[in-house]
Design a protein around this motif. Structure first.
Motif: not given
Length: 228
Positions: A18-34
């Motif tokens: 997961x990538x965030x805008x900051x350490x406690x910020x909103x999610x920018x994008x997420x990759x989910x692996x099975x």
């Protein structure tokens, strides 16, 4: 960035990046692996992230967070004239949210998948696809080489009843095998130079080796994929 691993997961997501805008910020994008996702896919994705985040310029570092997103499959995979069977990349929806799904099957024919949020930078999705593409290219090259070697042997080897006389002229070979053509092309066509069938054929023939147009085209296709 945050990587979360759930060893108890049986399908998805067993591992999340997961990538965030900051350490406690909103999610920018997420990759989910099975759970069955090949290690090479995850490793390639992490290597691409590490390269971005290790850049000295903060603007270059942000490419891992806010890089251009994929608008089409061709932004992540090269266009080829054969149909892929071992994996695929396609648009998907979950909970009415647009995403990209990379899928494949393991040795037991069990399906695995990686779901990328739509905002995931295209070059990171491409990095996850790269080891799958390389493996498919390798298998295709081996299959093509085996078929061509078999064809060359069938066409040029005389039967015992038709063994030519010692003084009889020998048949000319139809050209070097794909493996030889690829080796010469890799050695004589430096990075950044045009890669096409004409350039490959010219490089091979300059060494005094025969090559057919079809074989030069196949070698050029594989070499292009190698240099992505």
């Amino acid at each position: 960035m945050r990587i979360e691993d759930d060893p108890e997961a049986t399908w998805e997501p067993a591992l999340t990046v997961t990538a965030y805008t900051s350490a406690a910020g909103d999610v920018l994008w997420r990759a989910e692996l099975s759970a069955c996702t090949p290690d090479a896919v995850f490793e390639s994705l992490l290597c691409a992230l590490a390269r971005d985040l290790a850049q000295p310029n903060p603007r270059d570092q942000r490419r891992a967070l806010r890089g251009p997103r994929a608008e089409s499959v061709s932004a992540c995979l090269p266009e080829n004239n054969w149909r892929r069977r071992s994996f695929g990349l396609e648009r998907s929806f979950r909970d009415s949210v647009l995403a990209w799904t990379l899928w494949g099957k393991d040795e037991k024919d069990e399906r695995w998948q990686v779901r990328f949020a739509d905002a995931t930078p295209a070059h990171l999705v491409a990095a996850a696809c790269r080891p799958l593409l390389e493996e498919e290219e390798r298998r295709r090259a081996e299959s093509t080489l085996a078929a061509m070697l078999s064809c060359d042997l069938d066409d040029t080897a005389p039967s015992p009843a038709e063994e030519p006389a010692k003084d009889a002229p020998r048949k000319r070979a139809k050209g070097a095998p794909l493996e030889t053509v690829l080796r010469i092309a890799r050695e004589d066509l430096p990075e950044g130079s045009p890669v096409n069938s004409r350039a490959v054929a010219a490089a091979v023939r300059a060494r005094g080796v025969g090559v057919s147009t079809r074989r030069a085209q196949e070698a050029a296709s594989i070499l292009k994929a190698d240099r992505l």
